[in-house]
Scaffold this motif. Structure first.
Motif, PDB file in Angstrom:
ATOM      1  N   MET A 140       9.316  -0.315 -84.581  1.00 27.52           N
ATOM      2  CA  MET A 140       8.102  -1.376 -84.240  1.00 27.52           C
ATOM      3  C   MET A 140       8.182  -2.458 -83.221  1.00 27.52           C
ATOM      4  SD  MET A 140       5.197  -1.321 -86.050  1.00 27.52           S
ATOM      5  CE  MET A 140       3.822  -1.751 -86.276  1.00 27.52           C
ATOM      6  N   MET A 141       7.740  -2.986 -82.686  1.00 30.28           N
ATOM      7  CA  MET A 141       8.010  -3.682 -82.028  1.00 30.28           C
ATOM      8  C   MET A 141       7.293  -5.007 -82.698  1.00 30.28           C
ATOM      9  SD  MET A 141       5.545  -4.383 -77.871  1.00 30.28           S
ATOM     10  CE  MET A 141       6.127  -3.766 -77.393  1.00 30.28           C
ATOM     11  N   PRO A 142       7.917  -6.045 -82.678  1.00 30.37           N
ATOM     12  CA  PRO A 142       7.624  -7.213 -83.139  1.00 30.37           C
ATOM     13  C   PRO A 142       6.726  -7.993 -82.726  1.00 30.37           C
ATOM     14  CG  PRO A 142      10.151  -7.621 -82.002  1.00 30.37           C
ATOM     15  CD  PRO A 142       9.183  -6.379 -82.127  1.00 30.37           C
ATOM     16  N   ASP A 143       5.560  -8.604 -83.740  1.00 32.44           N
ATOM     17  CA  ASP A 143       4.308  -9.064 -83.241  1.00 32.44           C
ATOM     18  C   ASP A 143       4.177  -9.909 -82.155  1.00 32.44           C
ATOM     19  OD1 ASP A 143       2.964  -7.273 -84.572  1.00 32.44           O
ATOM     20  OD2 ASP A 143       2.794  -9.336 -86.592  1.00 32.44           O
ATOM     21  N   PRO A 144       4.880 -10.900 -81.149  1.00 34.19           N
ATOM     22  CA  PRO A 144       5.202 -12.116 -80.419  1.00 34.19           C
ATOM     23  C   PRO A 144       5.131 -11.058 -79.010  1.00 34.19           C
ATOM     24  CG  PRO A 144       6.488 -12.895 -82.613  1.00 34.19           C
ATOM     25  CD  PRO A 144       5.999 -11.427 -82.676  1.00 34.19           C
ATOM     26  N   MET A 145       6.345 -10.639 -79.170  1.00 29.07           N
ATOM     27  CA  MET A 145       6.769  -8.731 -77.978  1.00 29.07           C
ATOM     28  C   MET A 145       5.463  -8.446 -77.781  1.00 29.07           C
ATOM     29  SD  MET A 145       8.062  -8.224 -75.693  1.00 29.07           S
ATOM     30  CE  MET A 145      10.192  -9.048 -75.649  1.00 29.07           C
ATOM     31  N   LYS A 146       4.394  -8.026 -78.641  1.00 27.08           N
ATOM     32  CA  LYS A 146       3.992  -7.241 -78.777  1.00 27.08           C
ATOM     33  C   LYS A 146       2.847  -8.102 -78.470  1.00 27.08           C
ATOM     34  CE  LYS A 146       2.300  -5.575 -82.375  1.00 27.08           C
ATOM     35  NZ  LYS A 146       0.987  -5.142 -84.214  1.00 27.08           N
ATOM     36  N   TYR A 147       1.918  -9.430 -78.513  1.00 28.93           N
ATOM     37  CA  TYR A 147       1.256 -10.559 -78.211  1.00 28.93           C
ATOM     38  C   TYR A 147       1.744 -10.887 -76.504  1.00 28.93           C
ATOM     39  CZ  TYR A 147       0.710 -11.064 -82.735  1.00 28.93           C
ATOM     40  OH  TYR A 147      -0.117 -10.927 -84.710  1.00 28.93           O
ATOM     41  N   ALA A 148       2.698 -10.821 -76.157  1.00 30.57           N
ATOM     42  CA  ALA A 148       3.428 -11.285 -74.803  1.00 30.57           C
ATOM     43  C   ALA A 148       3.686 -10.170 -74.145  1.00 30.57           C
ATOM     44  CB  ALA A 148       4.643 -11.170 -74.693  1.00 30.57           C
ATOM     45  N   LEU A 149       3.360  -8.669 -74.405  1.00 30.20           N
ATOM     46  CA  LEU A 149       2.824  -7.529 -73.540  1.00 30.20           C
ATOM     47  C   LEU A 149       1.394  -7.659 -73.381  1.00 30.20           C
ATOM     48  CD1 LEU A 149       5.747  -5.083 -74.824  1.00 30.20           C
ATOM     49  CD2 LEU A 149       5.214  -6.214 -72.758  1.00 30.20           C
ATOM     50  N   ILE A 150       0.768  -7.641 -73.907  1.00 31.06           N
ATOM     51  CA  ILE A 150      -0.821  -7.578 -73.786  1.00 31.06           C
ATOM     52  C   ILE A 150      -1.115  -9.051 -73.391  1.00 31.06           C
ATOM     53  CG2 ILE A 150      -2.682  -7.896 -75.306  1.00 31.06           C
ATOM     54  CD1 ILE A 150      -1.760  -7.143 -77.542  1.00 31.06           C
ATOM     55  N   MET A 151      -0.976 -10.011 -72.812  1.00 31.99           N
ATOM     56  CA  MET A 151      -1.455 -11.419 -72.407  1.00 31.99           C
ATOM     57  C   MET A 151      -0.927 -10.901 -70.920  1.00 31.99           C
ATOM     58  SD  MET A 151      -3.196 -12.400 -74.499  1.00 31.99           S
ATOM     59  CE  MET A 151      -3.619 -13.172 -72.864  1.00 31.99           C
ATOM     60  N   LEU A 152       0.274 -10.678 -70.863  1.00 29.83           N
ATOM     61  CA  LEU A 152       1.409 -10.041 -69.736  1.00 29.83           C
ATOM     62  C   LEU A 152       0.043  -9.180 -68.934  1.00 29.83           C
ATOM     63  CD1 LEU A 152       3.389 -10.209 -67.800  1.00 29.83           C
ATOM     64  CD2 LEU A 152       4.327  -8.120 -68.921  1.00 29.83           C
ATOM     65  N   ALA A 153      -0.245  -7.722 -69.362  1.00 28.55           N
ATOM     66  CA  ALA A 153      -1.201  -7.060 -69.669  1.00 28.55           C
ATOM     67  C   ALA A 153      -2.423  -7.815 -68.354  1.00 28.55           C
ATOM     68  CB  ALA A 153      -1.385  -5.679 -70.193  1.00 28.55           C
ATOM     69  N   ALA A 154      -3.184  -8.785 -69.355  1.00 26.81           N
ATOM     70  CA  ALA A 154      -3.850  -9.618 -69.599  1.00 26.81           C
ATOM     71  C   ALA A 154      -3.646 -10.116 -68.223  1.00 26.81           C
ATOM     72  CB  ALA A 154      -4.480 -10.570 -70.212  1.00 26.81           C
ATOM     73  N   GLY A 155      -2.716 -10.950 -67.700  1.00 24.68           N
ATOM     74  CA  GLY A 155      -2.709 -11.166 -66.831  1.00 24.68           C
ATOM     75  C   GLY A 155      -2.712 -10.741 -65.729  1.00 24.68           C
ATOM     76  N   ILE A 156      -1.672  -9.347 -65.411  1.00 21.59           N
ATOM     77  CA  ILE A 156      -1.687  -8.650 -64.457  1.00 21.59           C
ATOM     78  C   ILE A 156      -3.292  -8.733 -63.611  1.00 21.59           C
ATOM     79  CG2 ILE A 156      -1.213  -5.851 -63.537  1.00 21.59           C
ATOM     80  CD1 ILE A 156       0.741  -6.598 -65.267  1.00 21.59           C
ATOM     81  N   GLY A 157      -4.108  -8.519 -65.055  1.00 23.03           N
ATOM     82  CA  GLY A 157      -6.131  -8.110 -64.383  1.00 23.03           C
ATOM     83  C   GLY A 157      -6.448  -9.139 -63.867  1.00 23.03           C
ATOM     84  N   VAL A 158      -5.642 -10.199 -64.371  1.00 24.35           N
ATOM     85  CA  VAL A 158      -6.996 -11.319 -63.416  1.00 24.35           C
ATOM     86  C   VAL A 158      -7.085 -10.812 -61.833  1.00 24.35           C
ATOM     87  CG1 VAL A 158      -7.082 -13.742 -62.598  1.00 24.35           C
ATOM     88  CG2 VAL A 158      -6.841 -13.052 -64.572  1.00 24.35           C
ATOM     89  N   PRO A 159      -5.720 -10.783 -60.970  1.00 26.54           N
ATOM     90  CA  PRO A 159      -5.637 -10.870 -60.150  1.00 26.54           C
ATOM     91  C   PRO A 159      -6.745  -9.195 -59.485  1.00 26.54           C
ATOM     92  CG  PRO A 159      -3.606 -10.926 -60.784  1.00 26.54           C
ATOM     93  CD  PRO A 159      -4.760 -11.030 -61.616  1.00 26.54           C
ATOM     94  N   VAL A 160      -6.393  -8.600 -60.210  1.00 31.32           N
ATOM     95  CA  VAL A 160      -7.301  -7.280 -60.024  1.00 31.32           C
ATOM     96  C   VAL A 160      -7.797  -7.662 -60.134  1.00 31.32           C
ATOM     97  CG1 VAL A 160      -7.280  -4.949 -60.647  1.00 31.32           C
ATOM     98  CG2 VAL A 160      -4.491  -6.117 -61.108  1.00 31.32           C
ATOM     99  N   LEU A 161      -8.970  -8.013 -60.799  1.00 30.52           N
ATOM    100  CA  LEU A 161     -10.280  -8.080 -61.264  1.00 30.52           C
ATOM    101  C   LEU A 161     -10.692  -9.136 -60.242  1.00 30.52           C
ATOM    102  CD1 LEU A 161     -12.084  -9.890 -64.384  1.00 30.52           C
ATOM    103  CD2 LEU A 161     -11.945 -11.292 -62.501  1.00 30.52           C
TER     104      LEU A 161
END
Length: 151
Positions: A1-22
């Motif tokens: 199971m992935m620790p919460d901070p790592m999970k949160y970081a990956l979610i926000m990394l994906a969101a950050g990738i989405g910003v220039p694509v958007l």
């Protein structure tokens, strides 16, 4: 199971990738139809529909009944995202997606520093000390250097 901070970081990394694509996609749509505002309206319609579906999928639709009783200043977030979307859709084709998003990043760096330092909007206070300040300055310089034209 992935620790919460790592999970949160990956979610926000994906969101950050989405910003220039958007930015690139909506700028292209706005250019093709001749209206960044209309492109933004379509994007908001799709985003709003997706948000309602996610709320329904997680059984959170009762939260909609509480919206009217919330402090009105909290709704400024909607105006801020509209400003971001409309400005990036209009500026990106003229200034370049990379340049536009990089300056958005510099703005975000400044804003997060002020918000965290003073604990604005209920954020956890995280003062800007010398080390953090240096890191922020280096990050901002890196963002600007990354968008300089080749020599």
């Amino acid at each position: 199971m992935m620790p919460d901070p790592m999970k949160y970081a990956l979610i926000m990394l994906a969101a950050g990738i989405g910003v220039p694509v958007l930015a690139a996609l909506n700028a292209q749509l706005g250019a093709r139809i001749g209206s960044p505002a209309a492109a933004g309206a379509v994007m908001f319609l799709i985003a709003g529909t997706a948000a309602v579906l996610v709320a329904a999928a997680f059984g959170q639709t009762s939260a909609f009944a509480l919206i009217a009783s919330q402090p009105k200043h909290l709704f400024l977030a909607g105006l801020l995202i509209a400003f971001y979307l409309l400005s990036i859709s209009w500026v990106a084709p003229r200034f370049g997606v990379g340049n536009a998003v990089m300056f958005v990043l510099v703005g975000q760096i400044v804003a997060i520093s002020v918000i965290d330092h003073f604990g604005l909007f209920g954020a956890r206070v995280r003062p800007v000390d010398l080390t953090r300040g240096l890191g922020i300055v280096l990050l901002a310089i890196g963002v600007i250097l990354a968008q300089r034209p080749p020599a």
